[in-house]
Design an enzyme around this catalytic site. Structure first.
Site, PDB file in Angstrom:
ATOM      1  N   ASP A 175       0.852  -1.182   0.000  1.00  0.00           N
ATOM      2  CA  ASP A 175       0.000   0.000   0.000  1.00  0.00           C
ATOM      3  C   ASP A 175       0.892   1.238   0.000  1.00  0.00           C
ATOM      4  O   ASP A 175       1.762   1.388   0.871  1.00  0.00           O
ATOM      5  CB  ASP A 175      -0.904   0.008   1.233  1.00  0.00           C
ATOM      6  N   ASP A 212     -15.123  -2.950  -1.727  1.00  0.00           N
ATOM      7  CA  ASP A 212     -14.738  -2.576  -0.373  1.00  0.00           C
ATOM      8  C   ASP A 212     -16.008  -2.278   0.419  1.00  0.00           C
ATOM      9  O   ASP A 212     -16.828  -1.465  -0.015  1.00  0.00           O
ATOM     10  CB  ASP A 212     -13.839  -1.340  -0.395  1.00  0.00           C
TER      11      ASP A 212
END
Length: 240
Positions: A8, A129
């Site tokens: 990330d 998500d």
């Protein structure tokens, strides 16, 4: 099942967030390309990259870090975060990405997802998500009233390569993935599902395998950096 180590990217660094909160970022490596190489040298066959700044900005921000990773590694990589138009999709795939992940546009512009999946077969994934089963967009900052499975089913005939299902409340929390919801999604659709969010131990990987759901793989980040998951053991487990 494939193990996808997560890289990330925030402000050029390799970080992990806690439950998707940008202000709760822990920097694990200031050289993302070196981190990617470490994963590859350990035997990983895919990389999962996320441009966190891009997810909020709506356009790529950590492009230099992604370019460096692509230049140094030879395994396929998938990238999400801020990819919201065809030009950006084309640019990333032309640079050597194996797969782009479209999240926000799957809600806001589903026709673009379909167009991209037709234009680039096998190279477009959808990031689903969710908080409490409902899809969140724009870097997880905006919540919708769209249920995960309902959104996924809209793309059954689109030629999408994979669905990446993240339970936001589990992400970075080291509390285990939402095994039940992940398995339910995999059983509900024909698109391959990748588990994400909270995968923090070998037992979590065993639990995902034990569901019998047709899961393509699992993404793990913080647990790999913290050493809670031994990478070689995890790879052996998922290949067995």
């Amino acid at each position: 099942m494939i193990l996808y180590p997560a890289i990330d990217l925030k402000d050029g660094n390799c970080v992990r967030l806690y439950k998707g909160e940008m202000e709760q970022a822990t920097v694990f490596n200031d050289n993302p390309a070196a981190q990617a190489m470490a994963f590859v040298e350990a035997g990983c066959e895919w990389l999962h990259l996320v441009d966190l700044n891009g997810a909020f900005a709506g356009e790529p921000v950590n492009g230099a870090a992604v370019d460096a990773i692509l230049a140094q590694t030879k395994v396929p990589a998938q990238l999400g975060g801020g990819i919201r138009d065809m030009a950006t999709i084309e640019r990333w795939l032309n640079k050597g990405l194996a797969r782009v992940i479209l999240g926000t546009v799957a809600v806001e512009n589903p026709d673009l997802v379909r167009e991209a999946a037709r234009a680039f077969p096998g190279q477009v994934a959808i990031g689903l998500d969710a908080r409490n089963g409902m899809v969140a967009t724009r870097g997880w900052a905006e919540e919708t009233d769209i249920e995960v499975t309902a959104l996924a089913r809209q793309f059954e005939d689109a030629g999408v390569a994979a669905l990446i299902y993240t339970d936001i409340n589990r992400d970075g929390a080291m509390q285990g993935p939402n095994v039940e919801a992940t398995a339910a999604l995999a059983h509900a659709v024909s698109i391959p599902v990748i588990a994400s969010g909270g995968v923090s131990s070998l037992d979590d990987l065993r639990a995902l395998k034990a569901t019998g759901a047709p899961l393509n793989g699992a993404i793990s980040g913080r647990a790999l950096y913290d050493g809670a998951i031994d990478l070689k053991e995890a790879l052996d487990l998922l290949k067995a």
